[in-house]
Scaffold this active site. Structure first.
Site, PDB file in Angstrom:
ATOM      1  N   ARG A 189       0.713  -1.120   0.193  1.00  0.00           N
ATOM      2  CA  ARG A 189      -0.034   0.117   0.137  1.00  0.00           C
ATOM      3  C   ARG A 189       0.840   1.261   0.050  1.00  0.00           C
ATOM      4  O   ARG A 189       2.105   1.119   0.281  1.00  0.00           O
ATOM      5  CB  ARG A 189      -1.060  -0.175   1.263  1.00  0.00           C
ATOM      6  N   LYS A 197       2.056   1.805   7.306  1.00  0.00           N
ATOM      7  CA  LYS A 197       2.237   1.088   8.563  1.00  0.00           C
ATOM      8  C   LYS A 197       3.402   1.810   9.475  1.00  0.00           C
ATOM      9  O   LYS A 197       3.866   2.668   9.023  1.00  0.00           O
ATOM     10  CB  LYS A 197       2.861  -0.328   8.154  1.00  0.00           C
ATOM     11  N   TYR A 246      -0.557   4.246  10.820  1.00  0.00           N
ATOM     12  CA  TYR A 246      -1.176   3.121  11.848  1.00  0.00           C
ATOM     13  C   TYR A 246       0.183   2.962  12.607  1.00  0.00           C
ATOM     14  O   TYR A 246       1.493   2.596  12.046  1.00  0.00           O
ATOM     15  CB  TYR A 246      -1.500   1.762  11.136  1.00  0.00           C
ATOM     16  N   HIS A 252      -0.412   1.182  16.339  1.00  0.00           N
ATOM     17  CA  HIS A 252      -0.680  -0.077  17.103  1.00  0.00           C
ATOM     18  C   HIS A 252       0.498  -0.373  18.160  1.00  0.00           C
ATOM     19  O   HIS A 252       0.962  -1.365  18.281  1.00  0.00           O
ATOM     20  CB  HIS A 252      -0.652  -1.349  16.180  1.00  0.00           C
ATOM     21  N   GLU A 295      -5.505   4.516  13.981  1.00  0.00           N
ATOM     22  CA  GLU A 295      -6.202   3.746  14.583  1.00  0.00           C
ATOM     23  C   GLU A 295      -6.987   4.190  16.026  1.00  0.00           C
ATOM     24  O   GLU A 295      -7.957   3.726  16.470  1.00  0.00           O
ATOM     25  CB  GLU A 295      -5.592   2.322  14.957  1.00  0.00           C
ATOM     26  N   ASP A 310     -20.628 -11.273  20.462  1.00  0.00           N
ATOM     27  CA  ASP A 310     -20.064  -9.988  20.792  1.00  0.00           C
ATOM     28  C   ASP A 310     -20.970  -9.855  22.382  1.00  0.00           C
ATOM     29  O   ASP A 310     -21.713 -10.555  22.797  1.00  0.00           O
ATOM     30  CB  ASP A 310     -20.748  -8.846  19.898  1.00  0.00           C
ATOM     31  N   ARG A 362     -25.955  -4.531  20.057  1.00  0.00           N
ATOM     32  CA  ARG A 362     -25.384  -4.723  18.688  1.00  0.00           C
ATOM     33  C   ARG A 362     -25.841  -6.235  18.433  1.00  0.00           C
ATOM     34  O   ARG A 362     -25.948  -6.409  16.928  1.00  0.00           O
ATOM     35  CB  ARG A 362     -23.900  -4.726  19.181  1.00  0.00           C
ATOM     36  N   VAL A 419     -12.091  -8.890  17.609  1.00  0.00           N
ATOM     37  CA  VAL A 419     -12.084  -8.155  18.790  1.00  0.00           C
ATOM     38  C   VAL A 419     -11.111  -7.008  18.610  1.00  0.00           C
ATOM     39  O   VAL A 419      -9.801  -7.055  18.656  1.00  0.00           O
ATOM     40  CB  VAL A 419     -11.950  -8.820  20.085  1.00  0.00           C
ATOM     41  N   ALA A 471      -7.036  -9.556  14.983  1.00  0.00           N
ATOM     42  CA  ALA A 471      -6.663  -8.550  15.954  1.00  0.00           C
ATOM     43  C   ALA A 471      -5.106  -8.564  16.177  1.00  0.00           C
ATOM     44  O   ALA A 471      -4.859  -8.143  17.309  1.00  0.00           O
ATOM     45  CB  ALA A 471      -7.379  -8.746  17.267  1.00  0.00           C
ATOM     46  N   ASP A 494      -2.566  -7.520  15.143  1.00  0.00           N
ATOM     47  CA  ASP A 494      -1.338  -6.295  15.443  1.00  0.00           C
ATOM     48  C   ASP A 494      -1.769  -5.476  16.572  1.00  0.00           C
ATOM     49  O   ASP A 494      -1.073  -4.576  16.829  1.00  0.00           O
ATOM     50  CB  ASP A 494      -1.794  -5.323  14.165  1.00  0.00           C
ATOM     51  N   ASN A 533      -0.947  -7.431   8.500  1.00  0.00           N
ATOM     52  CA  ASN A 533      -1.233  -6.271   7.456  1.00  0.00           C
ATOM     53  C   ASN A 533      -2.015  -7.152   6.275  1.00  0.00           C
ATOM     54  O   ASN A 533      -1.592  -6.948   5.105  1.00  0.00           O
ATOM     55  CB  ASN A 533      -0.087  -5.484   6.963  1.00  0.00           C
TER      56      ASN A 533
END
Length: 372
Positions: free
Chosen positions: A15, A75, A94, A96, A118, A198, A203, A239, A268, A270, A300
């Site tokens: 990307r 990234k 991003y 993280h 994020e 969930d 939701r 999550v 999840a 990352d 990624n």
């Protein structure tokens, strides 16, 4: 402002953070844009397109970092980039941080201003810069999971949608947010029998209204997860706790309850992963096997479909990037609460609680925006 767009150098990351259209928009606002040569090639954008849009194409990553006041990436910087980052340089990407102590300390030591895609957050608590990549990752989780269920790839040898007279695969989706919703839609569209879990009853009611008949909703708790994984063919971990580590919903011991050849896809990963045995992998070596369970843990995932991902991401990030460039990060964050919530690190301090808690570091609740 002087804006730099380096080429992504993380393994198999194709990307790019700014398209030629984005360059044109920045130029319209009077900013100078430097793009590293071949930065957009993986996403289908040639250097000539950037030059025609008004960017200056530089041959090396070192030159881009050296000249830029603001770096726009996809990234987080990797170790080889740390020495290139300057004090007070704004990095918009991003990060993280909660999944990398090394990166957190490196950015604190460099004195960089780290504004994380994020954790940019709207008043309704939605995460506008995470949504487009979550949509891609959720759909890809099923695409990849279906592939790795094939026997030559060490899976159970089961077709996700089955055929007449043969039941479809059972898919368990943990989390009913953007990733989970897109994963459930994709799995249902392929004909699988889907359960989505969930913690939020409102939701689950929403999902029950919008999902097709082959999707069941269920409250997420240890008992229900333990029961569901026993006959699940594919489990998708979806999550997210913004800016913080994901909770482990499936432990190492629980893997023994699953059928040999079942597949887990932890979107999840990352953020630390919601499946205990998951550790980040790459598109080059995407899977590993523990207790006969195939783990797909690429950190990624959207990087595998860079054309779609780049356009989806830049559609969302560009308006925020323009604000940062027009006003400077301090004024932009003072005037826009969404951007302010994106500040994770600045002036050698951690400004996001989830990051501080992840590594037991001091948390600075307020930052003085001097130029506001």
């Amino acid at each position: 402002m002087i804006i730099g767009v380096p080429k992504e150098i993380k393994n198999n990351e194709n990307r790019v953070a700014l398209t030629p259209a984005g360059v044109s928009e920045m130029k319209k606002h009077g900013h100078t844009v430097y793009v590293q040569a071949t930065a957009g090639l993986g996403s289908g954008f040639a250097d000539e397109e950037y030059a025609q849009a008004g960017a200056v194409v530089l041959p090396t990553i070192e030159e881009v970092y050296a000249i830029a006041e603001m770096i726009i990436k996809v990234k987080e910087p990797i170790a080889s980039e740390y020495p290139l980052i300057k004090k007070d340089q704004l990095l918009f990407t991003y990060f993280h941080f909660a999944s990398s102590e090394e990166l957190t300390h490196a950015m604190l030591e460099k004195g960089a201003v780290c504004l994380a895609y994020e954790t940019v957050e709207k008043t309704d608590r939605s995460l506008p810069l995470l949504v487009p990549m979550s949509e891609v990752a959720g759909r890809m989780a099923i695409q990849q999971g279906a592939k790795y269920l094939e026997k030559p790839l060490k899976g159970r040898g089961i077709l996700l949608g089955g055929v007449p007279g043969v039941p479809p695969a059972k898919v368990l989706v943990l989390g009913g947010g953007i990733v989970g919703t897109q994963a459930a839609k994709m799995a249902a569209g392929l004909g699988a029998q889907v359960t989505i879990m969930d913690l939020s009853l409102p939701r689950l009611r929403q999902l029950d209204d919008i999902m097709p008949a082959n999707v069941n909703t269920e409250m997420s708790n240890h008992y229900n997860i333990t029961r569901a994984i026993k006959d699940a063919d594919l489990v998708v971990g979806a999550v997210l706790i913004p800016g913080a580590k994901a909770p482990h919903l499936i432990t190492r011991d629980m893997l023994k309850l699953m059928r040999p050849g079942a597949v887990v896809v932890d979107v999840a990963v990352d953020q630390g992963g919601c499946i205990e045995t998951c550790t980040p992998t790459t598109h080059e070596n995407p899977t590993f096997i523990i207790d006969d369970i195939v783990h797909y843990c690429v950190a990624n995932m959207p990087g595998a479909v860079p054309y779609t991902s780049t356009l989806a991401l830049t559609n969302a990030t560009l308006p925020y990037a323009v604000q940062l460039a027009n006003k400077g990060w301090e004024k932009a964050c003072a005037e826009n609460e969404e951007l302010k919530k994106g500040l994770n690190v600045a002036n050698g301090k951690i400004l996001y609680k989830g990051v501080a808690e992840a590594w037991n570091l001091p948390f600075n609740e307020e930052i003085v925006l001097a130029n506001a």
